[in-house]
Design an enzyme around this catalytic site. Structure first.
Site, PDB file in Angstrom:
ATOM      1  N   ASN A 291       0.886  -1.308  -0.094  1.00  0.00           N
ATOM      2  CA  ASN A 291      -0.033   0.006  -0.131  1.00  0.00           C
ATOM      3  C   ASN A 291       0.912   1.234  -0.066  1.00  0.00           C
ATOM      4  OD1 ASN A 291      -3.107  -0.634   0.250  1.00  0.00           O
ATOM      5  ND2 ASN A 291      -2.276  -2.083   1.435  1.00  0.00           N
TER       6      ASN A 291
ATOM      7  N   LEU B  55       0.068  -2.388  12.014  1.00  0.00           N
ATOM      8  CA  LEU B  55      -0.623  -3.512  12.634  1.00  0.00           C
ATOM      9  C   LEU B  55      -0.674  -3.172  14.153  1.00  0.00           C
ATOM     10  CD1 LEU B  55       0.154  -6.419  10.187  1.00  0.00           C
ATOM     11  CD2 LEU B  55      -1.921  -4.711  10.173  1.00  0.00           C
TER      12      LEU B  55
ATOM     13  N   HIS C 110      -8.301  -0.798   5.503  1.00  0.00           N
ATOM     14  CA  HIS C 110      -8.636  -2.224   6.185  1.00  0.00           C
ATOM     15  C   HIS C 110      -9.113  -2.961   5.211  1.00  0.00           C
ATOM     16  CE1 HIS C 110      -9.730  -5.072   9.426  1.00  0.00           C
ATOM     17  NE2 HIS C 110     -10.773  -5.165   8.624  1.00  0.00           N
TER      18      HIS C 110
HETATM   19  C1  GAR Z   1      -3.038  -4.669   3.809  1.00  0.00           C
HETATM   20  O1  GAR Z   1      -3.964  -5.690   3.325  1.00  0.00           O
HETATM   21  C2  GAR Z   1      -3.902  -4.014   4.685  1.00  0.00           C
HETATM   22  O2  GAR Z   1      -5.089  -3.592   4.134  1.00  0.00           O
HETATM   23  C3  GAR Z   1      -3.818  -4.708   6.082  1.00  0.00           C
HETATM   24  O3  GAR Z   1      -2.494  -5.122   5.962  1.00  0.00           O
HETATM   25  C4  GAR Z   1      -1.938  -5.457   4.809  1.00  0.00           C
HETATM   26  C5  GAR Z   1      -0.803  -4.947   4.745  1.00  0.00           C
HETATM   27  O4  GAR Z   1      -0.170  -5.151   3.350  1.00  0.00           O
HETATM   28  N1  GAR Z   1      -4.119  -3.940   7.088  1.00  0.00           N
HETATM   29  C6  GAR Z   1      -4.766  -4.264   8.033  1.00  0.00           C
HETATM   30  O5  GAR Z   1      -5.260  -5.568   8.312  1.00  0.00           O
HETATM   31  C7  GAR Z   1      -5.286  -3.247   9.240  1.00  0.00           C
HETATM   32  N2  GAR Z   1      -6.271  -3.748  10.319  1.00  0.00           N
HETATM   33  P1  GAR Z   1       0.996  -4.088   2.800  1.00  0.00           P
HETATM   34  O6  GAR Z   1       2.058  -3.863   3.931  1.00  0.00           O
HETATM   35  O7  GAR Z   1       1.577  -4.916   1.693  1.00  0.00           O
HETATM   36  O8  GAR Z   1       0.445  -2.570   2.633  1.00  0.00           O
END
Ligand code: GAR
Length: 196
Positions: A14, A91, A110
């Protein structure tokens, strides 16, 4: 110019979507001024460095006392002079003092359609495991403002994604990232940058 601090814990896809959107001009008048991780080994930090963005690590390992950790995190955000804090796969719960100081200036992505599969314990792959276990046919992603509780703040953007018959948590996670998260997170930042 809207200055953005991005908080990360893991892979940083992200964050990459935000960096790419910034580069191609679709984030409007913004600058990513700092990436802060609670995890010194997060690949997201590599992505930030590769993009020439300043990084900082605020970990519980270095700040075992919760009040010290909270203070260090707030100090790291304050030092960036950010106008907007983006939680991009961060997180760890945001300290109440930081929510109060940055009210309506912290947003989170999320990986579900809130209010489904959210709140304490629902993060990363666990969200998709729960969605598949429940048998939902549609899931998606949500961008929302952060308040004192978990995933309860006002919703800014949502995008639905179809769940396929043979999905595993990993395939569903990946499709939700590609079709929803990497799309609506930059869009939400743009809306805020444009003053909406
Ligand atoms: C993503 O899917 C984000 O939406 C989720 O963690 C992942 C991080 O991926 N966030 C949560 O679950 C928050 N409650 P990334 O580090 O590749 O962006």
């Amino acid at each position: 110019m809207l200055k953005i601090a991005v908080l990360v814990s893991g892979g940083g896809t992200n964050l990459q979507a935000i960096i790419d959107a910034s580069r191609n001009g679709s984030l409007g008048n913004t600058e990513i001024v700092r990436v802060i991780s609670n995890n010194a080994d997060a690949y997201a930090l590599e992505r930030a460095r590769a993009a020439g963005i300043e990084t900082a690590v605020v970990s519980r390992a270095v700040n075992p006392e919760p009040s010290d950790y909270d203070r260090a995190l707030i100090d790291a955000v304050d030092a960036s002079q950010a106008d907007l804090v983006v939680l991009a796969g961060f997180l760890v719960k945001i300290p109440e003092a930081m929510v109060a100081k940055y009210r309506m200036r912290i947003i989170n992505i999320h990986p579900s359609l809130i209010p489904s599969f959210c709140g304490t314990g629902f993060y990363g792959l666990k969200v998709h495991e729960a969605a598949l276990a429940r048998g939902v046919k549609v899931s998606g992603a949500t961008v929302h403002y952060v308040d004192e509780d978990m995933d309860t703040g006002p919703i800014i953007a949502q995008k639905a994604v179809e769940v396929l018959e043979d999905d595993t948590p990993k395939t569903l996670q990946r499709r939700i990232m590609e079709e929803a998260e990497w799309v609506i997170l930059p869009q939400a930042i743009r809306l805020i940058a444009d003053g909406h």
